[in-house]
Design a protein around this motif. Structure first.
Motif, PDB file in Angstrom:
ATOM      1  N   SER A 182       0.765  -1.363  -0.030  1.00 38.35           N
ATOM      2  CA  SER A 182      -0.011   0.040   0.015  1.00 38.35           C
ATOM      3  C   SER A 182       0.916   1.261  -0.189  1.00 38.35           C
ATOM      4  CB  SER A 182      -1.065  -0.016   1.190  1.00 38.35           C
ATOM      5  OG  SER A 182      -0.244   0.007   2.480  1.00 38.35           O
ATOM      6  N   ALA A 183       2.101   1.090   0.443  1.00 37.49           N
ATOM      7  CA  ALA A 183       2.943   2.374   0.621  1.00 37.49           C
ATOM      8  C   ALA A 183       3.479   2.619  -0.825  1.00 37.49           C
ATOM      9  CB  ALA A 183       4.234   1.922   1.304  1.00 37.49           C
ATOM     10  N   VAL A 184       3.841   1.518  -1.664  1.00 39.78           N
ATOM     11  CA  VAL A 184       4.208   1.918  -3.204  1.00 39.78           C
ATOM     12  C   VAL A 184       3.226   2.260  -3.778  1.00 39.78           C
ATOM     13  CG1 VAL A 184       5.168   0.377  -5.081  1.00 39.78           C
ATOM     14  CG2 VAL A 184       6.021   0.176  -2.748  1.00 39.78           C
ATOM     15  N   ASP A 185       1.678   1.797  -3.421  1.00 43.40           N
ATOM     16  CA  ASP A 185       0.790   2.120  -4.454  1.00 43.40           C
ATOM     17  C   ASP A 185       0.411   3.876  -4.095  1.00 43.40           C
ATOM     18  OD1 ASP A 185       0.316  -0.419  -5.075  1.00 43.40           O
ATOM     19  OD2 ASP A 185      -1.317  -0.779  -3.580  1.00 43.40           O
ATOM     20  N   LYS A 186       1.110   4.526  -3.248  1.00 45.20           N
ATOM     21  CA  LYS A 186       0.955   5.868  -2.968  1.00 45.20           C
ATOM     22  C   LYS A 186       1.675   6.631  -3.904  1.00 45.20           C
ATOM     23  CE  LYS A 186      -0.967   5.047   1.549  1.00 45.20           C
ATOM     24  NZ  LYS A 186      -0.878   5.115   2.965  1.00 45.20           N
ATOM     25  N   LEU A 187       2.693   5.987  -4.465  1.00 48.13           N
ATOM     26  CA  LEU A 187       3.565   6.838  -5.395  1.00 48.13           C
ATOM     27  C   LEU A 187       2.660   7.557  -6.551  1.00 48.13           C
ATOM     28  CD1 LEU A 187       6.546   4.310  -5.825  1.00 48.13           C
ATOM     29  CD2 LEU A 187       6.626   6.491  -4.869  1.00 48.13           C
TER      30      LEU A 187
END
Length: 191
Positions: A182-187
């Protein structure tokens, strides 16, 4: 300097032992074989992340039902690890359990509470009776593991568990791969 750094890296690359914690279904089995102070120990360590000594020294005056939290604080002749006092919010099931306890003196475990050594040795027998392995400290690992698996920030887990360093808490970080995704999806998207 280079030799010192290479020694440091060599130390860091040693494989760590496998983290042992109780899954929710294992905790349920444990709670079925525990009564009295033993069930209270299980609830305090697994649902609030208390260390064995913190559960042993938790007094009723440390339980704040109004603010829904436990206070880990020094007592005469005892200090929490790293001498840190902290407040831990109570999970709903822990709060309900503690509210239902009959008070038997100033200590949450009762004034006739087992000694710290008895807690350690007898816990292994209780775990075996429930058909699982582990120690009283495994309950604390369950708390941290369940939080990490639910995606709770490693910094919040650090504060709840009273770790002095986030490096100590990092043992739980591998349990939340969804949080990394989910952190990477926020890029931001690049067009």
């Amino acid at each position: 300097m280079e030799l010192i750094l290479s020694d440091w890296f060599a130390q860091r690359e040693k494989p760590k032992g496998r983290l042992l914690w109780y899954k929710p279904e294992e905790l349920a089995r444990l709670l079925k074989v525990t009564v009295g102070a033993w069930k209270t120990i299980a609830m305090l360590c697994a649902r609030a992340g208390l260390r064995r000594g913190e559960a042993y020294h938790l007094g009723w005056d440390d339980v704040d039902f109004e603010r829904n939290r436990l206070h880990i604080a020094p007592k005469p002749g005892w200090n929490p690890k790293d001498y840190e006092r902290r407040w831990i919010p109570m999970a709903a099931d822990l709060r309900d359990y503690l509210k239902g306890l009959q008070r038997k003196g100033e200590w949450v475990l009762g004034d006739d509470r087992p000694t710290l050594d008895v807690i350690s040795s007898y816990w292994r027998k209780l775990a075996k009776k429930a058909g699982i392995k582990g120690t009283v400290h495994t309950l604390r690992h369950a708390f941290g593991s369940h939080l990490a698996s639910a995606g709770v920030s490693i910094y919040q887990i650090k504060d709840l568990m009273g770790h002095a360093s986030v490096e100590t808490t990092a043992i739980y970080s591998h349990l939340s791969p969804e949080a990394l995704s989910s952190a990477v999806d926020k890029l931001p998207r690049i067009k």
